[in-house]
Design an enzyme around this catalytic site. Structure first.
Site, PDB file in Angstrom:
ATOM      1  N   CYS A   1      -1.948 -31.975   3.880  1.00  0.00           N
ATOM      2  CA  CYS A   1      -3.003 -32.383   2.965  1.00  0.00           C
ATOM      3  C   CYS A   1      -2.393 -32.406   1.567  1.00  0.00           C
ATOM      4  O   CYS A   1      -1.872 -31.391   1.098  1.00  0.00           O
ATOM      5  CB  CYS A   1      -4.144 -31.368   3.042  1.00  0.00           C
ATOM      6  SG  CYS A   1      -5.464 -31.643   1.853  1.00  0.00           S
TER       7      CYS A   1
ATOM      8  N   CYS B   1      -2.958 -39.637   0.561  1.00  0.00           N
ATOM      9  CA  CYS B   1      -3.875 -38.693   1.205  1.00  0.00           C
ATOM     10  C   CYS B   1      -3.671 -38.901   2.696  1.00  0.00           C
ATOM     11  O   CYS B   1      -3.574 -40.049   3.154  1.00  0.00           O
ATOM     12  CB  CYS B   1      -5.309 -39.020   0.798  1.00  0.00           C
ATOM     13  SG  CYS B   1      -6.572 -38.168   1.761  1.00  0.00           S
TER      14      CYS B   1
HETATM   15  N1  DGL Z   1      -6.188 -35.284   3.752  1.00  0.00           N
HETATM   16  C1  DGL Z   1      -6.459 -34.684   2.463  1.00  0.00           C
HETATM   17  C2  DGL Z   1      -5.334 -35.054   1.484  1.00  0.00           C
HETATM   18  O1  DGL Z   1      -4.269 -35.433   1.920  1.00  0.00           O
HETATM   19  C3  DGL Z   1      -7.845 -35.060   2.060  1.00  0.00           C
HETATM   20  C4  DGL Z   1      -8.369 -34.312   0.932  1.00  0.00           C
HETATM   21  C5  DGL Z   1      -9.852 -34.158   0.906  1.00  0.00           C
HETATM   22  O2  DGL Z   1     -10.378 -33.457   1.763  1.00  0.00           O
HETATM   23  O3  DGL Z   1     -10.473 -34.697  -0.035  1.00  0.00           O
HETATM   24  O4  DGL Z   1      -5.463 -34.959   0.285  1.00  0.00           O
END
Ligand code: DGL
Length: 292
Positions: free
Chosen positions: A79, A192
């Site tokens: 993440c 993301c």
């Molecule tokens: N997959 C997360 C990232 O890479 C998502 C973040 C979120 O939950 O807003 O930032």
């Protein structure tokens, strides 16, 4: 010295606020099929991207502690938002444990850009975090590359809800791609881990509008980094020839040879979540849901 057998066969932990980190898992499972993976999805608190830095740090450290308690030999904070605010602290808390974090793949995008203008699509947290801004100062700026940051708070919820193509979010993405192209962007960074799940949608749109934009993400590079760390620490499960005897499942969608089922833990389960995970990973992926 080679790590002992128990360590070599310990799982690799992955953490994300929701299902996004599964895009990283797919790369890992493809590159390192002999490994066993445990995934922690903080579906109770997703999305993280709009939360403040202390909140993100606390939630991330809880997740890392949970994976540590499961006996993981290496953890991937899959993440970008969590990595931006908790990677350093997590590494300080577990100095013996290799922890890999994510940062948007801006560096390769800058190096590949011919127009000198790249865009980064990420959460507000990631766009404001030092990990990304260090790459802008250390790589993009000296190279004279213009970086456009773009944030749409609906993108993560859109992926978590299964990416319906009729949704307004999809429509905004189509328009945004066109606007990037009009501005001379030739590299679009998916900053993301949720976003690679709509990469095919973006590529279709780019082809349909005949735009010259490349779409880049960090999944492959992260899998390579994990592989290097396992080799350097002599903790690779594939050091044992007996792993070849484990049963093999093939995901029809991703063509990944997966030796073990993925252990999936969520802080909040729903039927919709189960269906989404299966859809994102491919129908034949074997999952073991972990509940306490
Ligand atoms: N997959 C997360 C990232 O890479 C998502 C973040 C979120 O939950 O807003 O930032």
């Amino acid at each position: 010295m080679t790590a002992n057998r128990k360590v070599r066969h310990a799982p690799i932990g992955l953490f994300d606020s929701g299902v996004g980190g599964l895009s990283v898992y797919l790369h890992l499972a493809q590159q390192l099929p002999a490994e066993h993976y445990i995934y922690y999805a903080d579906t109770l608190n997703v999305p993280y991207g709009n939360r403040d830095s202390e909140d993100i740090e606390t939630l991330t450290l809880n997740a890392v502690e949970w994976l540590y308690q499961q006996g993981c030999k290496l953890i991937v904070i899959a993440c970008n938002s969590a990595s931006a605010y908790a990677l350093d602290r997590a590494r300080r808390c577990y100095p013996e444990l290799p922890i890999v974090g994510l940062v948007p793949a801006l560096k390769p995008a800058v190096l590949a850009s011919k127009s000198g203008h790249v865009a980064v699509l990420a959460t507000k947290a990631t766009l404001n975090g030092t990990l990304l801004n260090d790459v802008i100062s250390n790589v993009a700026d000296p190279n004279g590359t213009l970086v456009t940051k773009y944030f749409d708070p609906q993108l993560v919820p859109w992926v978590e809800s299964g990416m319906p193509v009729q949704d307004e979010t999809a429509q905004r993405l189509r328009q945004r791609i066109q606007a990037f192209a009009d501005d001379g962007v030739d590299q679009l960074v998916l900053g993301c881990t949720h976003y690679p799940f709509f990469k095919a949608f973006l590529l279709d749109e780019i082809a349909r509008q005949q735009l010259s934009i490349q779409v880049v993400d960090s999944g492959q590079a992260i899998a390579e980094r994990v592989k290097q760390l396992l080799v350097a620490n002599q903790m690779s499960a594939s050091l044992d020839s007996e792993t070849k005897d484990y049963h093999s499942e093939v995901s029809s969608k991703t063509k990944v040879d997966i030796s073990y089922p993925l252990t999936f833990h969520a802080t909040k389960y729903s039927d919709r979540l189960g269906a989404l995970v299966v859809r994102l990973l491919g129908r034949e992926t074997v999952l073991q849901y972990h509940t306490e």
